[in-house]
Design a protein around this motif. Structure first.
Motif, PDB file in Angstrom:
ATOM      1  N   TYR A  16       0.851  -1.183   0.000  1.00  0.00           N
ATOM      2  CA  TYR A  16       0.000   0.000   0.000  1.00  0.00           C
ATOM      3  C   TYR A  16       0.891   1.238   0.000  1.00  0.00           C
ATOM      4  O   TYR A  16       1.051   1.904   1.012  1.00  0.00           O
ATOM      5  CB  TYR A  16      -0.922   0.012   1.220  1.00  0.00           C
ATOM      6  CG  TYR A  16      -1.761  -1.230   1.353  1.00  0.00           C
ATOM      7  CD1 TYR A  16      -2.912  -1.400   0.587  1.00  0.00           C
ATOM      8  CD2 TYR A  16      -1.391  -2.240   2.241  1.00  0.00           C
ATOM      9  CE1 TYR A  16      -3.685  -2.537   0.712  1.00  0.00           C
ATOM     10  CE2 TYR A  16      -2.159  -3.382   2.370  1.00  0.00           C
ATOM     11  CZ  TYR A  16      -3.302  -3.529   1.599  1.00  0.00           C
ATOM     12  OH  TYR A  16      -4.066  -4.661   1.721  1.00  0.00           O
ATOM     13  N   PRO A  17       1.517   1.549  -1.131  1.00  0.00           N
ATOM     14  CA  PRO A  17       2.468   2.670  -1.176  1.00  0.00           C
ATOM     15  C   PRO A  17       1.807   3.997  -0.839  1.00  0.00           C
ATOM     16  O   PRO A  17       0.666   4.257  -1.219  1.00  0.00           O
ATOM     17  CB  PRO A  17       2.978   2.646  -2.617  1.00  0.00           C
ATOM     18  CG  PRO A  17       1.942   1.902  -3.385  1.00  0.00           C
ATOM     19  CD  PRO A  17       1.355   0.901  -2.442  1.00  0.00           C
ATOM     20  N   HIS A  18       2.544   4.821  -0.128  1.00  0.00           N
ATOM     21  CA  HIS A  18       2.084   6.169   0.235  1.00  0.00           C
ATOM     22  C   HIS A  18       2.732   7.115  -0.748  1.00  0.00           C
ATOM     23  O   HIS A  18       3.945   7.325  -0.735  1.00  0.00           O
ATOM     24  CB  HIS A  18       2.520   6.480   1.674  1.00  0.00           C
ATOM     25  CG  HIS A  18       2.007   7.780   2.194  1.00  0.00           C
ATOM     26  ND1 HIS A  18       0.670   8.052   2.318  1.00  0.00           N
ATOM     27  CD2 HIS A  18       2.658   8.892   2.613  1.00  0.00           C
ATOM     28  CE1 HIS A  18       0.511   9.269   2.812  1.00  0.00           C
ATOM     29  NE2 HIS A  18       1.701   9.802   2.990  1.00  0.00           N
ATOM     30  N   LEU A  19       1.926   7.694  -1.655  1.00  0.00           N
ATOM     31  CA  LEU A  19       2.457   8.451  -2.773  1.00  0.00           C
ATOM     32  C   LEU A  19       2.294   9.945  -2.573  1.00  0.00           C
ATOM     33  O   LEU A  19       1.283  10.410  -2.038  1.00  0.00           O
ATOM     34  CB  LEU A  19       1.754   8.034  -4.069  1.00  0.00           C
ATOM     35  CG  LEU A  19       1.845   6.559  -4.456  1.00  0.00           C
ATOM     36  CD1 LEU A  19       1.069   6.311  -5.740  1.00  0.00           C
ATOM     37  CD2 LEU A  19       3.291   6.114  -4.598  1.00  0.00           C
ATOM     38  N   CYS A  20       3.284  10.689  -3.046  1.00  0.00           N
ATOM     39  CA  CYS A  20       3.174  12.144  -3.103  1.00  0.00           C
ATOM     40  C   CYS A  20       2.085  12.501  -4.104  1.00  0.00           C
ATOM     41  O   CYS A  20       2.054  11.975  -5.220  1.00  0.00           O
ATOM     42  CB  CYS A  20       4.513  12.745  -3.526  1.00  0.00           C
ATOM     43  SG  CYS A  20       4.445  14.518  -3.877  1.00  0.00           S
ATOM     44  N   LEU A  21       1.183  13.389  -3.726  1.00  0.00           N
ATOM     45  CA  LEU A  21       0.059  13.732  -4.590  1.00  0.00           C
ATOM     46  C   LEU A  21       0.448  14.667  -5.733  1.00  0.00           C
ATOM     47  O   LEU A  21      -0.354  14.902  -6.631  1.00  0.00           O
ATOM     48  CB  LEU A  21      -1.056  14.369  -3.762  1.00  0.00           C
ATOM     49  CG  LEU A  21      -1.689  13.457  -2.711  1.00  0.00           C
ATOM     50  CD1 LEU A  21      -2.792  14.187  -1.975  1.00  0.00           C
ATOM     51  CD2 LEU A  21      -2.221  12.184  -3.340  1.00  0.00           C
ATOM     52  N   ALA A  22       1.660  15.179  -5.709  1.00  0.00           N
ATOM     53  CA  ALA A  22       2.109  16.051  -6.792  1.00  0.00           C
ATOM     54  C   ALA A  22       2.935  15.314  -7.846  1.00  0.00           C
ATOM     55  O   ALA A  22       2.853  15.628  -9.029  1.00  0.00           O
ATOM     56  CB  ALA A  22       2.917  17.219  -6.238  1.00  0.00           C
ATOM     57  N   SER A  37      10.868  16.922  -1.997  1.00  0.00           N
ATOM     58  CA  SER A  37      11.245  17.575  -3.246  1.00  0.00           C
ATOM     59  C   SER A  37      10.148  18.519  -3.723  1.00  0.00           C
ATOM     60  O   SER A  37      10.417  19.660  -4.117  1.00  0.00           O
ATOM     61  CB  SER A  37      11.522  16.521  -4.322  1.00  0.00           C
ATOM     62  OG  SER A  37      11.782  17.138  -5.569  1.00  0.00           O
ATOM     63  N   CYS A  38       8.894  18.064  -3.667  1.00  0.00           N
ATOM     64  CA  CYS A  38       7.792  18.920  -4.124  1.00  0.00           C
ATOM     65  C   CYS A  38       7.580  20.088  -3.178  1.00  0.00           C
ATOM     66  O   CYS A  38       7.276  21.205  -3.621  1.00  0.00           O
ATOM     67  CB  CYS A  38       6.517  18.093  -4.265  1.00  0.00           C
ATOM     68  SG  CYS A  38       6.529  17.027  -5.736  1.00  0.00           S
ATOM     69  N   ARG A  39       7.743  19.856  -1.888  1.00  0.00           N
ATOM     70  CA  ARG A  39       7.590  20.964  -0.946  1.00  0.00           C
ATOM     71  C   ARG A  39       8.582  22.083  -1.253  1.00  0.00           C
ATOM     72  O   ARG A  39       8.281  23.263  -1.084  1.00  0.00           O
ATOM     73  CB  ARG A  39       7.805  20.470   0.490  1.00  0.00           C
ATOM     74  CG  ARG A  39       6.688  19.575   0.995  1.00  0.00           C
ATOM     75  CD  ARG A  39       6.942  19.159   2.425  1.00  0.00           C
ATOM     76  NE  ARG A  39       5.949  18.182   2.838  1.00  0.00           N
ATOM     77  CZ  ARG A  39       5.410  18.127   4.056  1.00  0.00           C
ATOM     78  NH1 ARG A  39       5.785  19.012   4.966  1.00  0.00           N
ATOM     79  NH2 ARG A  39       4.529  17.217   4.361  1.00  0.00           N
ATOM     80  N   TYR A  40       9.757  21.694  -1.712  1.00  0.00           N
ATOM     81  CA  TYR A  40      10.799  22.681  -1.976  1.00  0.00           C
ATOM     82  C   TYR A  40      10.691  23.254  -3.390  1.00  0.00           C
ATOM     83  O   TYR A  40      10.927  24.442  -3.603  1.00  0.00           O
ATOM     84  CB  TYR A  40      12.175  22.037  -1.784  1.00  0.00           C
ATOM     85  CG  TYR A  40      13.322  23.001  -1.938  1.00  0.00           C
ATOM     86  CD1 TYR A  40      13.657  23.887  -0.913  1.00  0.00           C
ATOM     87  CD2 TYR A  40      14.070  23.039  -3.112  1.00  0.00           C
ATOM     88  CE1 TYR A  40      14.702  24.785  -1.061  1.00  0.00           C
ATOM     89  CE2 TYR A  40      15.121  23.931  -3.271  1.00  0.00           C
ATOM     90  CZ  TYR A  40      15.430  24.804  -2.238  1.00  0.00           C
ATOM     91  OH  TYR A  40      16.461  25.696  -2.388  1.00  0.00           O
ATOM     92  N   VAL A  80       1.521  21.062  -9.955  1.00  0.00           N
ATOM     93  CA  VAL A  80       0.441  21.812  -9.317  1.00  0.00           C
ATOM     94  C   VAL A  80      -0.903  21.394  -9.905  1.00  0.00           C
ATOM     95  O   VAL A  80      -1.889  21.232  -9.175  1.00  0.00           O
ATOM     96  CB  VAL A  80       0.657  23.328  -9.462  1.00  0.00           C
ATOM     97  CG1 VAL A  80      -0.540  24.099  -8.914  1.00  0.00           C
ATOM     98  CG2 VAL A  80       1.933  23.748  -8.729  1.00  0.00           C
ATOM     99  N   GLN A  81      -0.945  21.183 -11.214  1.00  0.00           N
ATOM    100  CA  GLN A  81      -2.188  20.706 -11.815  1.00  0.00           C
ATOM    101  C   GLN A  81      -2.580  19.346 -11.233  1.00  0.00           C
ATOM    102  O   GLN A  81      -3.753  19.086 -10.961  1.00  0.00           O
ATOM    103  CB  GLN A  81      -2.054  20.586 -13.332  1.00  0.00           C
ATOM    104  CG  GLN A  81      -3.370  20.150 -13.995  1.00  0.00           C
ATOM    105  CD  GLN A  81      -3.252  19.944 -15.488  1.00  0.00           C
ATOM    106  OE1 GLN A  81      -2.210  19.527 -15.991  1.00  0.00           O
ATOM    107  NE2 GLN A  81      -4.312  20.239 -16.212  1.00  0.00           N
ATOM    108  N   GLN A  82      -1.600  18.491 -11.012  1.00  0.00           N
ATOM    109  CA  GLN A  82      -1.900  17.180 -10.437  1.00  0.00           C
ATOM    110  C   GLN A  82      -2.444  17.317  -9.016  1.00  0.00           C
ATOM    111  O   GLN A  82      -3.379  16.613  -8.625  1.00  0.00           O
ATOM    112  CB  GLN A  82      -0.651  16.287 -10.431  1.00  0.00           C
ATOM    113  CG  GLN A  82      -0.891  14.925  -9.801  1.00  0.00           C
ATOM    114  CD  GLN A  82      -0.019  13.848 -10.375  1.00  0.00           C
ATOM    115  OE1 GLN A  82       0.067  13.700 -11.600  1.00  0.00           O
ATOM    116  NE2 GLN A  82       0.614  13.071  -9.510  1.00  0.00           N
TER     117      GLN A  82
END
Length: 233
Positions: A16-22, A37-40, A80-82
C-alpha cells in the motif's frame, strides 16, 4: 519511531504505497501528502510580498479590492495541476486543508493581509457538493483559517444556479456563466468586514469577480483575494 514499527510500516508500503500527490513518488507516511522535493520545488509565486503583482493585474479594474495572491504557478501537465486534480476529483480532501495552511502562513507574515476579519470560500452549488462530497475551496478556507487564526464562513455566500464547468471557457463565457450565480445569505454576517475571498485556481478571474460583486453589494468593507494556483493566459 521504534524499529518494529518502522519495519511494519516499510512492509505495508510494499503493498500500500504512500504516494506524493504532486509527483506520485513513494514517500514515508509521516510526510502526509507532499514529498520533500515537491515541498521545496513547487513553483511558488511569492505574490503575497507585493500588494500589486501579476495576480492583481489580471483582476484590475473589474471591482474594488485590496490585493490578491496565488500560492503557486499553474502549468498544464505540471505538479500543481496534479495536486488540484487530486483535490477536486480524487477525494484527497486533506490536500486542500494542507495547501490552505501553507498559504495561510505566508499571508500571516505579509503586511498586505493584516486586518482580515473573515475568510469566504467560493461556493459550489449544493448539487455539485453532493456529487463531489465537498467544496474544495471550503477546505482551502479551513486551512487558511487554521494558519491565520481568522474565522471562515461557509454559507454566507451561496451559489444559486447550477452552471456548466468553467474549464475551457473564455473570460466572457465564464462571466455569462456565473454572472448571476451567487448571492449573499444573511448579509449582516459580512457587513463592514474585511474579507478574504478564496478559490482554488485563478484563470480569467470571472468567478472571483461574480462573487466579489455580490459581497460588495452586501456592504462588506474590503475584499482581498487568494487562490492556491494561478494559470497562465
Amino acid at each position: 519511531m521504534t524499529t518494529a514499527r518502522a519495519l511494519y510500516e516499510g512492509f505495508l508500503s510494499l503493498f500500500y504505497p504512500h504516494l506524493c500527490l504532486a509527483c506520485d513518488r513513494n514517500i514515508a507516511p509521516g510526510l502526509e501528502s507532499l514529498c520533500l522535493s515537491c515541498r521545496y520545488h513547487l513553483p511558488k509565486t511569492n505574490y503575497h510580498l507585493e500588494k500589486e503583482n501579476p495576480f492583481t493585474d489580471r483582476i484590475w479594474g473589474r471591482f474594488p479590492f485590496q490585493t490578491g495572491t496565488a500560492l503557486y504557478h499553474f502549468s498544464k501537465g505540471g505538479r500543481v495541476q496534479q495536486l488540484i486534480h487530486h483535490l477536486k476529483y480524487k477525494q484527497q480532501r486533506q490536500i486542500g486543508i494542507k495547501l490552505g495552511e501553507i498559504l495561510g502562513r505566508q499571508l500571516r507574515e505579509s503586511p498586505h493581509y493584516r486586518g482580515v476579519d473573515a475568510i469566504i470560500p467560493v461556493p459550489l452549488h449544493p448539487r455539485k457538493v453532493k456529487l463531489r462530497g465537498y467544496n474544495q475551496s471550503a477546505l482551502i478556507a479551513e486551512g487558511l483559517s487554521n494558519s491565520m487564526e481568522v474565522p471562515w464562513q461557509n454559507y454566507s455566500l451561496i451559489r444559486t444556479t447550477y452552471g456548466e464547468s468553467q474549464t475551457n471557457k473564455t473570460r466572457l463565457e465564464r462571466l455569462q456563466n456565473v454572472g448571476s450565480a451567487f448571492t449573499v445569505k444573511q448579509p449582516e454576517r459580512i457587513r463592514n468586514l474585511n474579507l478574504l475571498l478564496v478559490d482554488d485556481v485563478l484563470t480569467t478571474g470571472a468567478t472571483l469577480e461574480a462573487c466579489a460583486q455580490q459581497l460588495l453589494k452586501a456592504s462588506c468593507k474590503n475584499i482581498s483575494l487568494a487562490t492556491i494556483a494561478m494559470a497562465g493566459q
